[in-house]
Design a protein around this motif. Structure first.
Motif, PDB file in Angstrom:
ATOM      1  N   ALA A   1      10.118  -4.368  26.679  1.00  0.00           N
ATOM      2  CA  ALA A   1       9.021  -5.145  27.270  1.00  0.00           C
ATOM      3  C   ALA A   1       9.530  -5.985  28.442  1.00  0.00           C
ATOM      4  CB  ALA A   1       8.378  -6.034  26.216  1.00  0.00           C
ATOM      5  N   LEU A   2      10.678  -6.613  28.281  1.00  0.00           N
ATOM      6  CA  LEU A   2      11.266  -7.407  29.362  1.00  0.00           C
ATOM      7  C   LEU A   2      11.587  -6.533  30.568  1.00  0.00           C
ATOM      8  CD1 LEU A   2      12.457 -10.043  30.475  1.00  0.00           C
ATOM      9  CD2 LEU A   2      14.625  -9.422  29.331  1.00  0.00           C
ATOM     10  N   ALA A   3      12.193  -5.377  30.324  1.00  0.00           N
ATOM     11  CA  ALA A   3      12.512  -4.466  31.423  1.00  0.00           C
ATOM     12  C   ALA A   3      11.245  -4.053  32.161  1.00  0.00           C
ATOM     13  CB  ALA A   3      13.260  -3.237  30.905  1.00  0.00           C
ATOM     14  N   GLY A   4      10.187  -3.775  31.417  1.00  0.00           N
ATOM     15  CA  GLY A   4       8.912  -3.420  32.047  1.00  0.00           C
ATOM     16  C   GLY A   4       8.381  -4.546  32.912  1.00  0.00           C
ATOM     17  N   ALA A   5       8.410  -5.752  32.384  1.00  0.00           N
ATOM     18  CA  ALA A   5       7.914  -6.902  33.146  1.00  0.00           C
ATOM     19  C   ALA A   5       8.732  -7.116  34.412  1.00  0.00           C
ATOM     20  CB  ALA A   5       7.944  -8.155  32.272  1.00  0.00           C
ATOM     21  N   LEU A   6      10.035  -6.939  34.312  1.00  0.00           N
ATOM     22  CA  LEU A   6      10.901  -7.144  35.473  1.00  0.00           C
ATOM     23  C   LEU A   6      10.768  -6.044  36.522  1.00  0.00           C
ATOM     24  CD1 LEU A   6      14.113  -8.438  33.646  1.00  0.00           C
ATOM     25  CD2 LEU A   6      12.481  -9.785  35.017  1.00  0.00           C
ATOM     26  N   HIS A   7      10.267  -4.892  36.106  1.00  0.00           N
ATOM     27  CA  HIS A   7      10.085  -3.773  37.037  1.00  0.00           C
ATOM     28  C   HIS A   7       8.687  -3.732  37.653  1.00  0.00           C
ATOM     29  CE1 HIS A   7      13.905  -2.364  35.477  1.00  0.00           C
ATOM     30  NE2 HIS A   7      13.948  -1.549  36.516  1.00  0.00           N
ATOM     31  N   LEU A   8       7.858  -4.704  37.368  1.00  0.00           N
ATOM     32  CA  LEU A   8       6.503  -4.724  37.939  1.00  0.00           C
ATOM     33  C   LEU A   8       6.508  -4.866  39.458  1.00  0.00           C
ATOM     34  CD1 LEU A   8       4.574  -6.887  35.322  1.00  0.00           C
ATOM     35  CD2 LEU A   8       4.225  -4.455  35.828  1.00  0.00           C
ATOM     36  N   GLY A   9       7.434  -5.589  39.965  1.00  0.00           N
ATOM     37  CA  GLY A   9       7.478  -5.786  41.415  1.00  0.00           C
ATOM     38  C   GLY A   9       8.762  -5.239  41.991  1.00  0.00           C
ATOM     39  N   GLY A  10       8.815  -5.178  43.288  1.00  0.00           N
ATOM     40  CA  GLY A  10      10.037  -4.760  43.966  1.00  0.00           C
ATOM     41  C   GLY A  10      10.260  -3.270  43.950  1.00  0.00           C
ATOM     42  N   GLY A  11      11.527  -2.920  44.112  1.00  0.00           N
ATOM     43  CA  GLY A  11      11.894  -1.517  44.265  1.00  0.00           C
ATOM     44  C   GLY A  11      12.012  -0.725  42.984  1.00  0.00           C
ATOM     45  N   GLY A  12      11.754  -1.316  41.848  1.00  0.00           N
ATOM     46  CA  GLY A  12      11.919  -0.612  40.583  1.00  0.00           C
ATOM     47  C   GLY A  12      10.670   0.047  40.060  1.00  0.00           C
ATOM     48  N   ARG A  13       9.654   0.164  40.883  1.00  0.00           N
ATOM     49  CA  ARG A  13       8.365   0.676  40.400  1.00  0.00           C
ATOM     50  C   ARG A  13       8.422   2.141  39.987  1.00  0.00           C
ATOM     51  NH1 ARG A  13       3.968  -2.709  40.369  1.00  0.00           N
ATOM     52  NH2 ARG A  13       2.662  -0.878  40.335  1.00  0.00           N
ATOM     53  N   SER A  14       9.349   2.926  40.516  1.00  0.00           N
ATOM     54  CA  SER A  14       9.417   4.336  40.108  1.00  0.00           C
ATOM     55  C   SER A  14       9.885   4.471  38.657  1.00  0.00           C
ATOM     56  CB  SER A  14      10.327   5.137  41.044  1.00  0.00           C
ATOM     57  OG  SER A  14      11.659   4.662  40.963  1.00  0.00           O
ATOM     58  N   ALA A  15      10.587   3.470  38.160  1.00  0.00           N
ATOM     59  CA  ALA A  15      11.030   3.483  36.763  1.00  0.00           C
ATOM     60  C   ALA A  15       9.953   2.966  35.816  1.00  0.00           C
ATOM     61  CB  ALA A  15      12.289   2.624  36.617  1.00  0.00           C
ATOM     62  N   LEU A  16       9.002   2.205  36.336  1.00  0.00           N
ATOM     63  CA  LEU A  16       8.018   1.519  35.491  1.00  0.00           C
ATOM     64  C   LEU A  16       7.211   2.442  34.578  1.00  0.00           C
ATOM     65  CD1 LEU A  16       6.815  -1.182  34.647  1.00  0.00           C
ATOM     66  CD2 LEU A  16       5.204  -0.971  36.562  1.00  0.00           C
ATOM     67  N   PRO A  17       6.686   3.571  35.054  1.00  0.00           N
ATOM     68  CA  PRO A  17       5.910   4.427  34.127  1.00  0.00           C
ATOM     69  C   PRO A  17       6.738   4.905  32.929  1.00  0.00           C
ATOM     70  CG  PRO A  17       5.575   5.131  36.397  1.00  0.00           C
ATOM     71  CD  PRO A  17       6.663   4.098  36.416  1.00  0.00           C
ATOM     72  N   TRP A  18       8.024   5.123  33.147  1.00  0.00           N
ATOM     73  CA  TRP A  18       8.885   5.592  32.069  1.00  0.00           C
ATOM     74  C   TRP A  18       9.202   4.470  31.094  1.00  0.00           C
ATOM     75  CZ3 TRP A  18       8.833  10.530  31.520  1.00  0.00           C
ATOM     76  CH2 TRP A  18       8.537  11.305  32.635  1.00  0.00           C
ATOM     77  N   ILE A  19       9.315   3.268  31.612  1.00  0.00           N
ATOM     78  CA  ILE A  19       9.530   2.106  30.742  1.00  0.00           C
ATOM     79  C   ILE A  19       8.280   1.854  29.895  1.00  0.00           C
ATOM     80  CG2 ILE A  19       9.980  -0.372  30.686  1.00  0.00           C
ATOM     81  CD1 ILE A  19      11.569   0.051  33.353  1.00  0.00           C
ATOM     82  N   VAL A  20       7.129   1.956  30.517  1.00  0.00           N
ATOM     83  CA  VAL A  20       5.867   1.773  29.787  1.00  0.00           C
ATOM     84  C   VAL A  20       5.719   2.853  28.711  1.00  0.00           C
ATOM     85  CG1 VAL A  20       3.342   1.809  29.988  1.00  0.00           C
ATOM     86  CG2 VAL A  20       4.718   0.529  31.653  1.00  0.00           C
ATOM     87  N   ALA A  21       6.042   4.096  29.067  1.00  0.00           N
ATOM     88  CA  ALA A  21       5.976   5.180  28.072  1.00  0.00           C
ATOM     89  C   ALA A  21       6.917   4.892  26.906  1.00  0.00           C
ATOM     90  CB  ALA A  21       6.321   6.518  28.734  1.00  0.00           C
ATOM     91  N   ALA A  22       8.114   4.405  27.211  1.00  0.00           N
ATOM     92  CA  ALA A  22       9.067   4.054  26.155  1.00  0.00           C
ATOM     93  C   ALA A  22       8.515   2.940  25.269  1.00  0.00           C
ATOM     94  CB  ALA A  22      10.400   3.628  26.766  1.00  0.00           C
ATOM     95  N   LEU A  23       7.883   1.963  25.901  1.00  0.00           N
ATOM     96  CA  LEU A  23       7.312   0.847  25.142  1.00  0.00           C
ATOM     97  C   LEU A  23       6.198   1.320  24.205  1.00  0.00           C
ATOM     98  CD1 LEU A  23       7.470  -2.191  24.666  1.00  0.00           C
ATOM     99  CD2 LEU A  23       5.860  -2.487  26.563  1.00  0.00           C
ATOM    100  N   VAL A  24       5.357   2.215  24.686  1.00  0.00           N
ATOM    101  CA  VAL A  24       4.278   2.763  23.852  1.00  0.00           C
ATOM    102  C   VAL A  24       4.867   3.577  22.692  1.00  0.00           C
ATOM    103  CG1 VAL A  24       2.342   4.403  23.819  1.00  0.00           C
ATOM    104  CG2 VAL A  24       2.542   2.730  25.684  1.00  0.00           C
TER     105      VAL A  24
END
Length: 162
Positions: free
Chosen positions: A68-91
């Motif tokens: 959850a923390l990793a997802g929140a930290l990837h909401l902005g900036g250059g890490g957005r390409s990782a965000l869908p995978w982090i969200v999928a992992a969280l689900v």
């Protein structure tokens, strides 16, 4: 840097939990399945008590909190390409967490409530009410947590580390 550390820590804790559930599925429960009823009940009662320790809780809760923390930290900036995978992992891990709380833990509690194996009059019935259902739900959480681990690895490869 904090974003990268959070994602790496989430991936590590998820890998530990996925490995734990995998090990139960492909070795522990198969081995215990070959034992007599008294040995099975006694061993599972002992395992269920001994697993309640800081190392387990750190990885079990850490996988959820750090993802959850990793997802929140990837909401902005250059890490957005990782965000869908982090969200999928969280689900996926959310499903693992719910399965554990709704199915496996109550079965563990039911097994503990049966009492000491030398005082149980029908060990076969106690085992029957526990084993197949617990094994089935553990396999599901092994799959969901392993899929979550894979998603976090992919998130790292997609640019989650900077």
């Amino acid at each position: 840097m904090v974003r990268s550390v959070a994602l790496a820590a989430a991936t590590l804790s998820m890998g530990l939990i996925a490995g734990l559930f995998y090990a139960y599925s492909c070795s522990v429960m198969i081995g215990l399945g070959r034992t007599d009823d008294r040995t099975f009940v006694s061993a599972m009662q002992s395992i269920n008590v001994s697993i309640l320790n800081g190392w387990f809780f750190a990885s079990f809760m850490g996988a959820l909190a750090l993802t959850a923390l990793a997802g929140a930290l990837h909401l902005g900036g250059g890490g957005r390409s990782a965000l869908p995978w982090i969200v999928a992992a969280l689900v996926l891990y959310g499903a693992t967490f719910i399965i554990t709380v709704v199915f496996n833990v109550p079965l563990n509690d039911q097994l503990a409530a049966a009492g000491a194996p030398d005082r149980i009059t029908d060990l076969a019935a106690v085992r029957e009410q526990f084993e197949a259902t617990w094994v089935r739900w553990n396999l599901v959480r092994a799959v969901t947590s392993t899929a979550a681990f894979g998603c976090l690895i992919w998130a790292l490869l997609r640019g989650g580390v900077s």
